[in-house]
Design an enzyme around this catalytic site. Structure first.
Site, PDB file in Angstrom:
ATOM      1  N   CYS A 113       6.131 127.099 -10.267  1.00  0.00           N
ATOM      2  CA  CYS A 113       5.370 128.359 -10.278  1.00  0.00           C
ATOM      3  C   CYS A 113       4.898 128.786  -8.900  1.00  0.00           C
ATOM      4  O   CYS A 113       4.729 129.972  -8.639  1.00  0.00           O
ATOM      5  CB  CYS A 113       4.167 128.231 -11.203  1.00  0.00           C
ATOM      6  SG  CYS A 113       4.645 127.771 -12.861  1.00  0.00           S
ATOM      7  N   HIS A 258       0.318 134.557  -9.718  1.00  0.00           N
ATOM      8  CA  HIS A 258       1.418 134.088 -10.559  1.00  0.00           C
ATOM      9  C   HIS A 258       1.034 134.377 -12.010  1.00  0.00           C
ATOM     10  O   HIS A 258      -0.098 134.107 -12.427  1.00  0.00           O
ATOM     11  CB  HIS A 258       1.629 132.587 -10.342  1.00  0.00           C
ATOM     12  CG  HIS A 258       2.382 131.932 -11.446  1.00  0.00           C
ATOM     13  ND1 HIS A 258       3.617 132.393 -11.849  1.00  0.00           N
ATOM     14  CD2 HIS A 258       2.075 130.877 -12.243  1.00  0.00           C
ATOM     15  CE1 HIS A 258       4.029 131.640 -12.856  1.00  0.00           C
ATOM     16  NE2 HIS A 258       3.122 130.721 -13.116  1.00  0.00           N
ATOM     17  N   ASN A 288       6.015 134.233 -18.509  1.00  0.00           N
ATOM     18  CA  ASN A 288       5.872 133.464 -17.272  1.00  0.00           C
ATOM     19  C   ASN A 288       7.278 133.192 -16.719  1.00  0.00           C
ATOM     20  O   ASN A 288       8.054 132.466 -17.332  1.00  0.00           O
ATOM     21  CB  ASN A 288       5.124 132.163 -17.603  1.00  0.00           C
ATOM     22  CG  ASN A 288       4.951 131.240 -16.405  1.00  0.00           C
ATOM     23  OD1 ASN A 288       5.619 131.383 -15.393  1.00  0.00           O
ATOM     24  ND2 ASN A 288       4.059 130.278 -16.554  1.00  0.00           N
TER      25      ASN A 288
END
Ligand code: UT7
Length: 331
Positions: A113, A258, A288
């Site tokens: 991430c 993020h 995501n």
């Protein structure tokens, strides 16, 4: 100093809604929206989308915005946790995809991430030192092909989506405008908290092992623990970037976090005291997308005119590793 001269993104055409997921596993639209904010995500199309060619699509748009062509690129940094191949990395495939014939350096960054912010930081060092002038930084992911889309995997598989984003870094054209600083951290003691374990190399015969233990090829996440760390690390690493440059949270014009979970983003927003117009969320539409999430969000924010020249923009990410990072940019 370096500046972002262009930014672009690409997402696959196939939209998978929460309602679509209810046909594959025991879940509900309410559960997913309430816990994560996600309404839909994109899934790749086999034979059309690849991690490298989605990255190339995003890169072409970033280059176009910068008024450059693939032949101007002097280095490629490719962030992904879902590379096309076990090896070689997707950076060289992107080079091929863009038709870059010069033997420029291309490499992958595997930091999940926070991969894009790490990759941006690395590219920034090369531009700042004058080693390269035009560096392509790409984040691209295909999660959907590796998720357990049965009820067994629902805690993880409803979250992730596919997509790509890219930026072009160039030497700053205006004094004091560009990437002011980047801040990188990791804490390997939490490595197994969010993990795809196999195919790992620590087996006498890894191929036999994965054939017998195929479930270990699916992502595992200790969601509550990851959440607990995320809500501490995000504000910390944003504050670190602000302090380093003598700014306060109220000086931020746009925070691009993020896109891990809307609840995490809302917590960070509240903790930093930011109004709704100063934080960007698109997790509702894409889920995501790990290393792709920051550049996709940045690209949309720019496209929507939400970032103006001179704005103070902060990028921040946290995820598997654990790794976390931020970048403060005078746009
Ligand atoms: O991107 C990098 C970092 N990643 C993150 O930051 C993610 C951080 N973690 C999270 O976002 C959250 O932990 C999740 C969204 C993943 C999960 O939310 P949660 O509130 O922590 O739920 P949970 O895992 O504690 O599960 C609660 C319940 C469980 O049922 P019981 O045991 O209470 O009966 C789960 O089995 O919800 C159940 N559940 C689901 N139910 C419907 C788990 N997944 C689902 C689902 N649909 N998809």
């Amino acid at each position: 100093m370096s500046e972002i001269a262009g930014v672009g993104h690409y997402v696959p055409d196939r939209v998978v809604t929460n309602a679509d997921l209810t046909t594959l596993m025991e879940t509900t639209d309410e559960w997913i929206q309430e816990r994560t904010g996600i309404r839909e995500r994109r899934w790749f199309e086999e034979g059309k989308d690849t991690t490298a060619n989605m990255g190339a699509n995003a890169a072409r748009k970033a280059l176009e915005m910068a008024g450059l062509t693939p032949d101007d690129v002097q280095m490629i940094v490719f962030a992904t946790l879902s590379p096309d191949y076990f090896f070689p990395g997707s950076g060289v495939l992107l080079q091929r995809e863009l038709g870059i014939k010069d033997p420029i350096p291309a490499f992958d960054v595997r930091n999940q991430c926070s991969g894009f912010v790490y990759a941006l930081s690395m590219a920034d060092q090369f531009v700042k030192t004058g080693m390269y002038d035009t560096v392509l930084v790409v984040g691209s992911e295909i999660h959907s092909s590796g998720l357990d889309i049965s009820t067994r995997g629902r805690g993880v598989s409803v979250i992730f989506g596919d997509g790509a984003g890219a930026v072009v870094l160039r030497p700053s054209t205006r004094p004091e405008h560009g990437i002011l600083s980047t801040h990188l951290h990791s804490q390997g003691e939490h490595a197994e908290e969010l993990i795809v374990k196999e195919p790992g190399s620590n087996r006498n015969n890894r191929v036999d092992y994965v054939v017998a233990n195929e479930l270990e090829m699916y992502p595992y996440m200790n969601g509550q623990n990851v959440f607990k760390h995320a809500v501490v690390r995000f504000p910390q690493v944003i504050k670190e970037a602000l302090d380093h440059n003598g700014y306060q949270p109220q000086d931020i014009n746009m925070l691009i976090p993020h896109q891990a979970n809307l609840r995490i983003t809302q917590y960070v927003q509240q903790k930093m005291g930011l109004s709704d117009d100063k934080i960007f969320s698109n997790i509702q539409r894409y889920g995501n997308t790990t290393a792709a999430s920051v550049p996709i969000a940045l690209s949309e924010a720019v496209q929507e005119g939400r970032i103006k020249r001179g704005d103070l923009v902060c990028l921040a990410a946290f995820g598997s590793g654990f790794t976390w990072a931020s970048a403060l940019i005078k746009w």
